[in-house]
Design an enzyme around this catalytic site. Structure first.
Site, PDB file in Angstrom:
ATOM      1  N   HIS A 122      80.677 -18.801  -0.342  1.00  0.00           N
ATOM      2  CA  HIS A 122      81.490 -20.012  -0.190  1.00  0.00           C
ATOM      3  C   HIS A 122      82.959 -19.587  -0.084  1.00  0.00           C
ATOM      4  O   HIS A 122      83.351 -18.577  -0.672  1.00  0.00           O
ATOM      5  CB  HIS A 122      81.269 -20.870  -1.443  1.00  0.00           C
ATOM      6  CG  HIS A 122      81.873 -22.232  -1.405  1.00  0.00           C
ATOM      7  ND1 HIS A 122      83.206 -22.472  -1.641  1.00  0.00           N
ATOM      8  CD2 HIS A 122      81.311 -23.440  -1.189  1.00  0.00           C
ATOM      9  CE1 HIS A 122      83.436 -23.778  -1.574  1.00  0.00           C
ATOM     10  NE2 HIS A 122      82.303 -24.390  -1.293  1.00  0.00           N
ATOM     11  N   ASP A 166      79.176 -16.373  -8.721  1.00  0.00           N
ATOM     12  CA  ASP A 166      79.451 -17.777  -8.457  1.00  0.00           C
ATOM     13  C   ASP A 166      78.134 -18.528  -8.691  1.00  0.00           C
ATOM     14  O   ASP A 166      77.221 -18.445  -7.877  1.00  0.00           O
ATOM     15  CB  ASP A 166      79.941 -17.898  -7.004  1.00  0.00           C
ATOM     16  CG  ASP A 166      80.013 -19.336  -6.525  1.00  0.00           C
ATOM     17  OD1 ASP A 166      79.613 -20.248  -7.275  1.00  0.00           O
ATOM     18  OD2 ASP A 166      80.453 -19.538  -5.380  1.00  0.00           O
ATOM     19  N   GLN A 182      75.544 -23.266  -7.616  1.00  0.00           N
ATOM     20  CA  GLN A 182      74.269 -23.869  -7.210  1.00  0.00           C
ATOM     21  C   GLN A 182      73.126 -23.420  -8.114  1.00  0.00           C
ATOM     22  O   GLN A 182      72.007 -23.929  -7.983  1.00  0.00           O
ATOM     23  CB  GLN A 182      73.943 -23.487  -5.748  1.00  0.00           C
ATOM     24  CG  GLN A 182      74.987 -23.914  -4.741  1.00  0.00           C
ATOM     25  CD  GLN A 182      75.057 -25.432  -4.562  1.00  0.00           C
ATOM     26  OE1 GLN A 182      74.148 -26.173  -4.938  1.00  0.00           O
ATOM     27  NE2 GLN A 182      76.156 -25.896  -4.008  1.00  0.00           N
ATOM     28  N   LYS A 187      78.318 -30.358 -10.102  1.00  0.00           N
ATOM     29  CA  LYS A 187      77.047 -30.012  -9.446  1.00  0.00           C
ATOM     30  C   LYS A 187      75.902 -30.076 -10.453  1.00  0.00           C
ATOM     31  O   LYS A 187      74.738 -29.961 -10.088  1.00  0.00           O
ATOM     32  CB  LYS A 187      77.105 -28.601  -8.877  1.00  0.00           C
ATOM     33  CG  LYS A 187      78.365 -28.286  -8.110  1.00  0.00           C
ATOM     34  CD  LYS A 187      78.111 -28.046  -6.665  1.00  0.00           C
ATOM     35  CE  LYS A 187      79.414 -27.621  -6.015  1.00  0.00           C
ATOM     36  NZ  LYS A 187      79.412 -27.800  -4.584  1.00  0.00           N
ATOM     37  N   CYS A 213      81.833 -24.966   3.883  1.00  0.00           N
ATOM     38  CA  CYS A 213      82.788 -24.002   3.310  1.00  0.00           C
ATOM     39  C   CYS A 213      82.239 -22.586   3.368  1.00  0.00           C
ATOM     40  O   CYS A 213      82.421 -21.795   2.431  1.00  0.00           O
ATOM     41  CB  CYS A 213      83.177 -24.370   1.878  1.00  0.00           C
ATOM     42  SG  CYS A 213      84.003 -25.933   1.743  1.00  0.00           S
TER      43      CYS A 213
HETATM   44  N1  PMP Z   1      80.586 -21.920  -4.695  1.00  0.00           N
HETATM   45  C1  PMP Z   1      79.523 -22.560  -4.233  1.00  0.00           C
HETATM   46  C2  PMP Z   1      78.277 -21.793  -3.911  1.00  0.00           C
HETATM   47  C3  PMP Z   1      79.574 -23.942  -4.042  1.00  0.00           C
HETATM   48  O1  PMP Z   1      78.504 -24.600  -3.571  1.00  0.00           O
HETATM   49  C4  PMP Z   1      80.767 -24.642  -4.351  1.00  0.00           C
HETATM   50  C5  PMP Z   1      80.900 -26.130  -4.133  1.00  0.00           C
HETATM   51  N2  PMP Z   1      80.580 -26.548  -2.816  1.00  0.00           N
HETATM   52  C6  PMP Z   1      81.844 -23.917  -4.849  1.00  0.00           C
HETATM   53  C7  PMP Z   1      81.729 -22.563  -5.012  1.00  0.00           C
HETATM   54  C8  PMP Z   1      83.146 -24.564  -5.214  1.00  0.00           C
HETATM   55  O2  PMP Z   1      82.975 -25.388  -6.314  1.00  0.00           O
HETATM   56  P1  PMP Z   1      84.077 -26.473  -6.704  1.00  0.00           P
HETATM   57  O3  PMP Z   1      84.458 -27.153  -5.442  1.00  0.00           O
HETATM   58  O4  PMP Z   1      83.352 -27.351  -7.643  1.00  0.00           O
HETATM   59  O5  PMP Z   1      85.195 -25.737  -7.347  1.00  0.00           O
END
Ligand code: PMP
Length: 401
Positions: free
Chosen positions: A118, A195, A198, A221, A359
């Site tokens: 991401h 990270d 998910q 999430k 993203c």
């Molecule tokens: N890493 C992953 C794998 C994600 O799915 C997301 C959220 N789409 C993020 C990081 C970023 O998380 P946040 O926007 O809650 O900071």
């Protein structure tokens, strides 16, 4: 389908009206009533500042905030002293990049990421590399969308100071063998950041068993509120990291003449009034997840993914991405139809999916597409959501011939 264990919790989600099929939980989860109630109660009856008030209401709110820290640390099997509340996973990763990264990386040091990260697990490292002269290496992925661990092992050298990878891909739902990756990183003396955005909503994460140094995740999430997340770090690591942001609550003593000394971790990394009620909501979400059991949620989602992939794979001109055992996520494209058109027609049919780059533009570049359509499941999803998705896709086929 018989293999889908019923969880039967949809009625607990006031944000999901009858007939609406919410398949965008990978972007953000809908909230169960228990979480909404905890947030409402905290503002209506329990609200006060934390850490500073001497009156009983503030002391009680402080106890709730610290109880939330323990519960959220417990979600990843960590101790509360290693748990910093942040604004989300993004801020957790930026904290490590700015604090640990600037203190430990020098010109020529290397950071290893994967192609499926991401943007929030790419851009902070690029910014750090620009500031320090460190170099970023990119680990390839396998044909079914997993981080290629044998390539990772081959690429790692003693120049690597950090490995930063997703536990579960937000595009493919592929799951990393974190323990294996951590062992490889540690073998060359690198730290590993995972990270876990998910992963935490569906896997029984145990940071000790996984052997990770840093683990980042977001409440929203995990069926909790937005605006709050967490960084968990191995004991001892935070103690040697410089502050990330300065302000109230992170200090020991401030003097204009003698300078400032800092509070021990985790307070040192929580400058300013924290998201008090966010932490309380995160606690309620952690309790809700634990009462349902993440293994049960994961198995439930595996059944839904299998059902969806089976039905979608029957459709001509539809390309499915990722592995069959995806953790709650099904990404696909349809020949000759842009993902946004697919998502718009699905929306008309009461099915909410995400279409875009998620993203993860480097991953889209690798796939040779500008977007995918992504349907993602959660504890409340059921076979009727899959059926509505599949029917919607047949409607797209009819409209686009
Ligand atoms: N890493 C992953 C794998 C994600 O799915 C997301 C959220 N789409 C993020 C990081 C970023 O998380 P946040 O926007 O809650 O900071």
């Amino acid at each position: 389908p018989a293999n889908i264990a019923p969880l039967d919790v949809k009625a607990q989600f006031p944000g999901i009206p009858e007939g609406w099929h919410y398949l965008d939980s990978a972007a953000t989860a809908q909230k169960p009533q228990a979480v909404i109630d905890a947030i409402t109660n905290a503002y209506a009856h329990d609200y006060a500042t934390v850490h500073r008030g001497v009156y009983e209401r503030s002391a009680a709110m402080t106890r709730s905030y610290e109880a939330a820290r323990a519960a959220v640390a417990g979600l990843v099997g960590g101790d509360p002293e290693g748990l910093v509340f942040t604004r989300g996973a993004t801020e957790a990763i930026n904290l490590v990049a700015a604090s640990w990264g600037e203190a430990n990386l020098n010109e020529g040091d290397r950071i290893l990421l994967s192609r499926l990260e991401h943007h929030s697990n790419i851009v902070p490292w690029q910014m750090l590399a620009e500031r320090t002269g460190a170099v970023i290496d990119v680990c390839p992925i396998t044909a079914d969308g997993r981080i290629d661990l044998s390539a990772l092992e081959e690429m790692l050298s003693e120049h690597h100071k950090l490995v930063a990878l997703s536990h579960v891909s937000n595009v493919f739902g592929s799951t990393l063998d974190v323990r294996a990756a951590a062992d490889m990183a540690h073998k060359v003396g690198a730290k590993i950041l995972i990270d876990g955005c998910q992963a935490v909503p569906r896997l029984d994460v145990d940071v000790a068993a996984l052997g990770v140094d840093f683990y980042a995740f977001s409440a929203h999430k995990c069926y909790g509120p937005t605006g709050v997340g967490a960084l968990w770090a191995q004991p001892g690591l935070l103690d040697h990291m410089p502050p990330y942001q300065g302000g109230g609550a992170m200090i020991d003593r401030v003097s204009l003449e003698d300078g400032t000394t800092y509070a021990p971790a985790p307070a040192r990394f929580e400058a300013g009034t924290p998201h008090i009620v966010g932490a309380v909501g995160f606690h309620a979400a952690a309790d809700w997840l634990s009462s349902l059991g993440r293994e049960a949620i994961h198995n439930h989602e595996l059944g839904l993914v299998a059902f969806a992939r089976e039905e979608l794979s029957k459709i001509d001109g539809l390309t499915l991405y990722g592995p069959d055992d995806s953790a709650g996520i099904v990404s696909f494209n349809m020949d000759g139809v842009h993902g946004h058109d697919v998502a718009t027609i699905l929306d008309d049919a009461g099915v909410a999916v995400r279409a875009g780059h998620h993203c993860a533009q480097p991953l889209m570049d690798y796939l040779g597409v500008s977007a995918t359509v992504r349907a993602s499941f959660a504890a409340h999803s059921d076979p009727s959501d899959v059926s509505a998705l599949v029917e919607g896709i047949y409607k797209v086929k009819r409209i686009f011939g």
